[in-house]
Design a protein around this motif. Sequence first.
Motif, PDB file in Angstrom:
ATOM      1  N   SER A 185      -6.218 -15.032   3.621  1.00 26.19           N
ATOM      2  CA  SER A 185      -7.673 -15.238   3.661  1.00 26.19           C
ATOM      3  C   SER A 185      -8.335 -14.213   4.568  1.00 26.19           C
ATOM      4  O   SER A 185      -9.408 -13.677   4.253  1.00 26.19           O
ATOM      5  N   ALA A 186      -7.691 -13.937   5.709  1.00 25.56           N
ATOM      6  CA  ALA A 186      -8.259 -12.956   6.637  1.00 25.56           C
ATOM      7  C   ALA A 186      -8.284 -11.569   6.007  1.00 25.56           C
ATOM      8  O   ALA A 186      -9.252 -10.816   6.181  1.00 25.56           O
ATOM      9  N   LEU A 187      -7.224 -11.213   5.262  1.00 25.71           N
ATOM     10  CA  LEU A 187      -7.198  -9.919   4.585  1.00 25.71           C
ATOM     11  C   LEU A 187      -8.314  -9.847   3.541  1.00 25.71           C
ATOM     12  O   LEU A 187      -8.998  -8.822   3.407  1.00 25.71           O
ATOM     13  N   ARG A 188      -8.519 -10.943   2.803  1.00 21.55           N
ATOM     14  CA  ARG A 188      -9.587 -10.947   1.817  1.00 21.55           C
ATOM     15  C   ARG A 188     -10.954 -10.813   2.492  1.00 21.55           C
ATOM     16  O   ARG A 188     -11.864 -10.176   1.952  1.00 21.55           O
ATOM     17  N   SER A 189     -11.108 -11.404   3.664  1.00 25.03           N
ATOM     18  CA  SER A 189     -12.385 -11.289   4.377  1.00 25.03           C
ATOM     19  C   SER A 189     -12.659  -9.840   4.769  1.00 25.03           C
ATOM     20  O   SER A 189     -13.816  -9.397   4.758  1.00 25.03           O
ATOM     21  N   VAL A 190     -11.606  -9.090   5.088  1.00 24.31           N
ATOM     22  CA  VAL A 190     -11.765  -7.669   5.414  1.00 24.31           C
ATOM     23  C   VAL A 190     -12.297  -6.912   4.193  1.00 24.31           C
ATOM     24  O   VAL A 190     -13.204  -6.081   4.304  1.00 24.31           O
ATOM     25  N   LEU A 216      -2.970 -10.403  -3.125  1.00 29.21           N
ATOM     26  CA  LEU A 216      -4.251  -9.918  -3.643  1.00 29.21           C
ATOM     27  C   LEU A 216      -3.958  -8.758  -4.579  1.00 29.21           C
ATOM     28  O   LEU A 216      -3.368  -7.756  -4.172  1.00 29.21           O
ATOM     29  N   GLY A 217      -4.353  -8.886  -5.825  1.00 25.56           N
ATOM     30  CA  GLY A 217      -4.052  -7.854  -6.798  1.00 25.56           C
ATOM     31  C   GLY A 217      -5.299  -7.356  -7.507  1.00 25.56           C
ATOM     32  O   GLY A 217      -6.236  -8.120  -7.754  1.00 25.56           O
ATOM     33  N   HIS A 218      -5.296  -6.071  -7.831  1.00 34.26           N
ATOM     34  CA  HIS A 218      -6.355  -5.462  -8.630  1.00 34.26           C
ATOM     35  C   HIS A 218      -5.757  -5.163 -10.001  1.00 34.26           C
ATOM     36  O   HIS A 218      -5.089  -4.135 -10.190  1.00 34.26           O
ATOM     37  N   PRO A 219      -5.954  -6.038 -10.993  1.00 32.45           N
ATOM     38  CA  PRO A 219      -5.284  -5.877 -12.282  1.00 32.45           C
ATOM     39  C   PRO A 219      -5.622  -4.584 -13.010  1.00 32.45           C
ATOM     40  O   PRO A 219      -4.787  -4.052 -13.744  1.00 32.45           O
ATOM     41  N   GLU A 220      -6.820  -4.063 -12.826  1.00 35.11           N
ATOM     42  CA  GLU A 220      -7.202  -2.837 -13.533  1.00 35.11           C
ATOM     43  C   GLU A 220      -6.560  -1.606 -12.914  1.00 35.11           C
ATOM     44  O   GLU A 220      -6.075  -0.717 -13.619  1.00 35.11           O
ATOM     45  N   LEU A 221      -6.540  -1.547 -11.578  1.00 37.29           N
ATOM     46  CA  LEU A 221      -5.993  -0.380 -10.898  1.00 37.29           C
ATOM     47  C   LEU A 221      -4.514  -0.528 -10.561  1.00 37.29           C
ATOM     48  O   LEU A 221      -3.887   0.416 -10.085  1.00 37.29           O
ATOM     49  N   LEU A 222      -3.959  -1.722 -10.783  1.00 41.58           N
ATOM     50  CA  LEU A 222      -2.547  -2.005 -10.483  1.00 41.58           C
ATOM     51  C   LEU A 222      -2.216  -1.715  -9.014  1.00 41.58           C
ATOM     52  O   LEU A 222      -1.222  -1.069  -8.682  1.00 41.58           O
ATOM     53  N   ILE A 223      -3.096  -2.206  -8.136  1.00 43.68           N
ATOM     54  CA  ILE A 223      -2.861  -2.111  -6.690  1.00 43.68           C
ATOM     55  C   ILE A 223      -2.621  -3.514  -6.161  1.00 43.68           C
ATOM     56  O   ILE A 223      -3.400  -4.429  -6.422  1.00 43.68           O
ATOM     57  N   ALA A 224      -1.527  -3.687  -5.439  1.00 41.83           N
ATOM     58  CA  ALA A 224      -1.158  -4.982  -4.873  1.00 41.83           C
ATOM     59  C   ALA A 224      -1.266  -4.931  -3.353  1.00 41.83           C
ATOM     60  O   ALA A 224      -0.806  -3.968  -2.728  1.00 41.83           O
ATOM     61  N   LEU A 225      -1.866  -5.954  -2.773  1.00 44.15           N
ATOM     62  CA  LEU A 225      -1.975  -6.074  -1.319  1.00 44.15           C
ATOM     63  C   LEU A 225      -1.212  -7.312  -0.873  1.00 44.15           C
ATOM     64  O   LEU A 225      -1.399  -8.388  -1.423  1.00 44.15           O
ATOM     65  N   GLU A 226      -0.365  -7.144   0.127  1.00 38.67           N
ATOM     66  CA  GLU A 226       0.407  -8.260   0.659  1.00 38.67           C
ATOM     67  C   GLU A 226       0.074  -8.466   2.126  1.00 38.67           C
ATOM     68  O   GLU A 226       0.035  -7.505   2.913  1.00 38.67           O
ATOM     69  N   ALA A 227      -0.190  -9.711   2.499  1.00 41.88           N
ATOM     70  CA  ALA A 227      -0.397 -10.083   3.897  1.00 41.88           C
ATOM     71  C   ALA A 227       0.925 -10.598   4.427  1.00 41.88           C
ATOM     72  O   ALA A 227       1.342 -11.708   4.101  1.00 41.88           O
ATOM     73  N   ASP A 228       1.615  -9.782   5.195  1.00 42.39           N
ATOM     74  CA  ASP A 228       2.992 -10.071   5.590  1.00 42.39           C
ATOM     75  C   ASP A 228       3.066 -10.745   6.949  1.00 42.39           C
ATOM     76  O   ASP A 228       2.867 -10.099   7.982  1.00 42.39           O
ATOM     77  N   GLY A 229       3.353 -12.036   6.958  1.00 40.41           N
ATOM     78  CA  GLY A 229       3.636 -12.738   8.196  1.00 40.41           C
ATOM     79  C   GLY A 229       5.106 -12.594   8.550  1.00 40.41           C
ATOM     80  O   GLY A 229       5.975 -12.623   7.675  1.00 40.41           O
ATOM     81  N   ARG A 258       1.418  -3.186   2.053  1.00 38.78           N
ATOM     82  CA  ARG A 258       1.754  -4.358   2.859  1.00 38.78           C
ATOM     83  C   ARG A 258       1.121  -4.228   4.241  1.00 38.78           C
ATOM     84  O   ARG A 258       1.275  -3.210   4.912  1.00 38.78           O
ATOM     85  N   PHE A 259       0.441  -5.288   4.654  1.00 39.99           N
ATOM     86  CA  PHE A 259      -0.262  -5.272   5.929  1.00 39.99           C
ATOM     87  C   PHE A 259       0.230  -6.421   6.811  1.00 39.99           C
ATOM     88  O   PHE A 259       0.344  -7.559   6.356  1.00 39.99           O
ATOM     89  N   SER A 260       0.500  -6.118   8.062  1.00 42.28           N
ATOM     90  CA  SER A 260       0.976  -7.123   9.019  1.00 42.28           C
ATOM     91  C   SER A 260      -0.196  -7.863   9.646  1.00 42.28           C
ATOM     92  O   SER A 260      -1.366  -7.490   9.475  1.00 42.28           O
ATOM     93  N   TRP A 261       0.134  -8.920  10.388  1.00 41.15           N
ATOM     94  CA  TRP A 261      -0.886  -9.668  11.141  1.00 41.15           C
ATOM     95  C   TRP A 261      -1.641  -8.731  12.073  1.00 41.15           C
ATOM     96  O   TRP A 261      -2.874  -8.780  12.165  1.00 41.15           O
ATOM     97  N   GLU A 262      -0.900  -7.860  12.766  1.00 45.04           N
ATOM     98  CA  GLU A 262      -1.536  -6.942  13.708  1.00 45.04           C
ATOM     99  C   GLU A 262      -2.490  -5.993  12.985  1.00 45.04           C
ATOM    100  O   GLU A 262      -3.569  -5.674  13.499  1.00 45.04           O
ATOM    101  N   ASP A 263      -2.104  -5.516  11.787  1.00 42.88           N
ATOM    102  CA  ASP A 263      -2.983  -4.641  11.016  1.00 42.88           C
ATOM    103  C   ASP A 263      -4.307  -5.347  10.699  1.00 42.88           C
ATOM    104  O   ASP A 263      -5.390  -4.808  10.950  1.00 42.88           O
TER     105      ASP A 263
END
Length: 304
Positions: A185-190, A216-229, A258-263
Amino acid sequence: MSAVLDVLQRRAGTATYGELRGVVSGRAIRAALADGAIRRIAKGVYAVPPAADPLAAARSQGGVVSHLSAAILHGFSVLELPDKPQITVPRGQHRRLSPIDCDLHWADDVPSDGRCTGKLRTVLDCARTLPFAAALVVADSALRLGAVDPSQLRIGAAELTGPGSRRARRVAAAADGRAESPLESALRSVLIEAGIEGFEPQVVVRDYDFSARIDLGHPELLIALEADGFAHHGTRAALTRDCRRQVNLTIRGWRLLRFSWEDVMFDPDWVVAAIRQAIAGSPGHHNAHETAGRTLDRRALRGL
């Protein structure tokens, strides 16, 4: 609040020494221990000292548990734990002398027959008073649990007046029960605050021999974002599983960031810059611009 305590509260109250040292110095950890701001609960594991009982605080002030403290009582996820119980009392009522320290809020419509604010009221209170990311975590969690209906939340926010009402409507419009973790949720808020669109929560990638869900995925651009705890990726088996999953997504055309909590929590500008660079370098992004360019060229030719 010390930096060490801030890190612990953003990690739901506990962290290992390694997790703390990734953000703060060893000297800061030792100082926080000496001051009693944190405590050691096991070898190499630290926690925030137990907070005062919010129900006792509410009784001592003649009010009800509210805001983040009520969200926790309702079982909602929160981005960070409150350092003191949060209590709402009737407007005009003075703070009572009590050994239990708390944060007081005043309101006209305080329930007189309950121990805490209701589920919808709690989400709306958080939405109108918390920073966007923290408020979105609570709202996403309430929707995910089925404690609040999306239309109910939007109507409730629309009916609000006074300070924070516009902020609450923004949270209600962005809330999505598909989000599966506070960090997601925090990543989506960014993304929302940066005006980056097109990413959807929990996108499923599936074919005849592979299936995965993307935070979080962008189906058209095929970009995937992962919030890694760290808790989900801290073992050898988890590492092996994650490596294979990333390879499978890559050979299917997805680029995984992939983005960490600190990121997410401490360097959102870098997160935004990285995502914007990925979008700019996406074949789908270039194709869209080329298509738009060809359309403009054809229109120009027709005008000759």
